[in-house]
Structure formats: C-alpha cells, structure tokens
Enzyme design. Structure first.
Site, short mmCIF file in Angstrom:
data_model
loop_
_atom_site.label_atom_id
_atom_site.label_comp_id
_atom_site.label_asym_id
_atom_site.label_seq_id
_atom_site.Cartn_x
_atom_site.Cartn_y
_atom_site.Cartn_z
N ASN A 60 91.52 65.30 114.79
CA ASN A 60 91.73 63.89 115.12
C ASN A 60 90.73 63.51 116.22
OD1 ASN A 60 92.68 61.40 115.96
ND2 ASN A 60 94.58 62.19 116.84
N LYS B 240 90.20 60.64 117.49
CA LYS B 240 90.66 59.53 118.36
C LYS B 240 89.51 58.51 118.53
CE LYS B 240 93.95 62.64 120.44
NZ LYS B 240 94.77 63.00 121.58
N HIS C 23 101.11 58.33 115.76
CA HIS C 23 100.65 59.18 116.86
C HIS C 23 101.23 58.63 118.17
CE1 HIS C 23 98.09 61.14 119.78
NE2 HIS C 23 97.77 62.01 118.84
N GLU D 122 99.99 58.16 120.94
CA GLU D 122 99.11 57.19 121.62
C GLU D 122 99.27 55.80 121.02
OE1 GLU D 122 95.53 59.53 121.31
OE2 GLU D 122 96.35 60.94 122.77
N GLU E 240 104.09 66.84 117.85
CA GLU E 240 103.16 66.82 118.98
C GLU E 240 103.92 66.41 120.25
OE1 GLU E 240 98.78 66.23 117.74
OE2 GLU E 240 99.69 64.29 118.01
N GLY F 164 96.36 66.90 125.19
CA GLY F 164 95.25 66.75 126.13
C GLY F 164 95.54 67.33 127.51
N SER G 5 96.97 70.42 122.62
CA SER G 5 96.16 71.42 123.32
C SER G 5 95.94 72.69 122.50
CB SER G 5 96.75 71.74 124.69
OG SER G 5 96.70 70.59 125.51
#
Ligand code: PGA
Length: 251
Positions: free
Chosen positions: A13, A15, A100, A102, A170, A176, A214
């Site tokens: 991904n 992003k 997701h 985000e 996730e 991250g 991660s």
C-alpha cells in the site's frame, strides 16, 4: 482449524506516495518478482499511477497484480475529487483496499460507508481488502475484540464471499510505528476474526485474513507463519522494490 490452505497474498500500500518517476521501483520489482509463484503480490499505488503501472505490468507479462487504495460507492456523477470503482476497473486493477484506518480517521469514514463501497466494488468484480483495526485506547481498555467484531459486522457488505473479500487486520497503534503487534496479539485477533466470521456466515470461514502494521523483511516470516495469517498488508516497506521484495524473499 487455521485456514492455512489459502495462497498467501502480499499487498503493498503506497498510500499518498509516488510520482511518475516511481515507475523505476516497479521495473525493479517486476524483475525481482519474476520467479515468485508462491504468493499473490499486489501493488496499490496512488490513482495517478494506476494506468502507467498497468501498462508496464502487461508489457512484461508480470504476475504482479494491481490494486487501488479506495473507491467511491457511486459509479459516476457530481462527486468532485472522488474516484469510482468503474474508474479503477478501467485501469485493470483487480483489488481495492477499503476502510483503511487512515480513511476512517482522516475522512471520517464509517463502517456503513465502507460496506457501501465494498458492495459497489464487489458488483464490479473487484476484490475487496476490508481493513479493521482498534486504537491503542480500545486495546488498553480491553475493548479490542468488541471493536473489531462491530467493524466486521458493519463493514462487510451483504453477499460477500471468500472469492471477493479479504479481511486486513491492522491495529492502528502498529501502523507506521516500527512496532508491529506481537505474535500472540496477532494470533489471538486473527483467531477471533476467523471464529467471528464462522459464526457470522458459515460458508465464509475460509476468508483470507491478512495482517498489517510495521511489517518489514525482518519480521515478515515470523508473522506469516502465525496460525490464521494468510498474508500481509505492507505500507512503508513496500515503497522501495528492494525492501518489498525483501519481505517476499524472507517468507
Ligand atoms: P506500515 O503501514 O507497514 O507502514 O505500518 C501499513 C498500512 O497502513 O497498511
């Protein structure tokens, strides 16, 4: 029984990263992946790169697959700045990541909206990767399973099948952060998701469940070997062909 018979899938991904010049990374990745037949490898660049990535994948007869990072739930119309499932199909992408964290956080996407998007995408025969994940607060309060159960129940559209749906677990706190969830945490949650899906819809027991947060070439092997883990969703480490292939090679 862990659903380990499913062919593992590794999804990159990107992003909001990548410019025209990033095609060089794809050239490298195609070359590095040319001998891989053990896993399905999907690359999800920003929309702006989908067509050029597709052209290159086709030209090289590569087995790499293409995915998008979101889509609108309506096919076309007055939705400035949005991209529909039809547009994604038009680029030959076969996968779309939905829900997701985000998008859920930064764009206030609800489970209900994720479900509508997934329904629209599945009608177009796109494979949907539906993300779920709890916050650190949910985990500290011990509410993580309840939160994930609610996200699954409300984000999966009616009529989903194990042919068009992958669940990506996730945990938000692991994304991250250079700190993936532990082996036990991943195992417990994937097992919970598998049993939730079994109760929720019997025939969908074998839905692939992939882990993200991660993942690197150094922990990929350990994570993929955990029961109920059928693949990986990789963010930062997928941006460079060498580190993304490092993950594929490690497993
Ligand atoms: P990360 O991102 O691998 O950089 O943690 C994963 C994701 O958000 O899909």
């Amino acid at each position: 029984m862990p659903n380990k018979f499913i062919k593992p899938i590794i999804v990159g991904n990107w992003k909001m990263n990548g410019l025209k010049s990033s095609i060089d990374e794809l050239v490298k990745l195609i070359d590095l992946c040319s001998k891989n037949t053990k896993f399905d490898v999907v690359i999800a660049p920003p929309y702006t790169l989908l067509h050029s990535f597709n052209d290159l994948i086709k030209k090289n007869e590569s087995l790499l697959k293409l995915g998008a990072q979101d889509c609108h739930h309506i096919a076309s119309g007055s939705h400035t700045g949005s991209v529909s499932g039809e547009m994604i199909k038009d680029s030959n992408a076969q996968y779309v990541i939905l829900g997701h964290s985000e998008r859920r956080i930064q764009h206030k996407e609800t489970n209900e909206l994720v479900s509508k998007k997934a329904h629209a995408a599945q009608l177009l025969k796109l494979n949907t990767i539906i993300c779920v994940g709890e916050s650190l607060e949910d985990r500290s309060n011990g509410n993580h399973k309840e939160v994930i159960g609610r996200q699954l129940a409300d984000s999966l559209p009616n009529g989903f099948t194990n042919k068009n749906t992958i669940v990506a677990y996730e945990p938000i706190w692991a994304i991250g952060s250079n700190n993936s969830a532990s082996k036990e945490e991943i195992n417990q949650m994937h097992k919970f998701i598998a049993s939730f899906l079994l109760k929720y819809s019997k025939e969908n027991y074998s839905l692939p469940i992939i882990y993200g947060g991660s993942v690197t070439q150094f922990n990929a092997k350990e994570i993929i070997n955990i029961d109920y883990v059928n693949g990986l969703l990789v963010g930062g480490a997928s941006l460079k062909a060498d580190s993304f292939f490092g993950i594929i090679d490690a497993i």
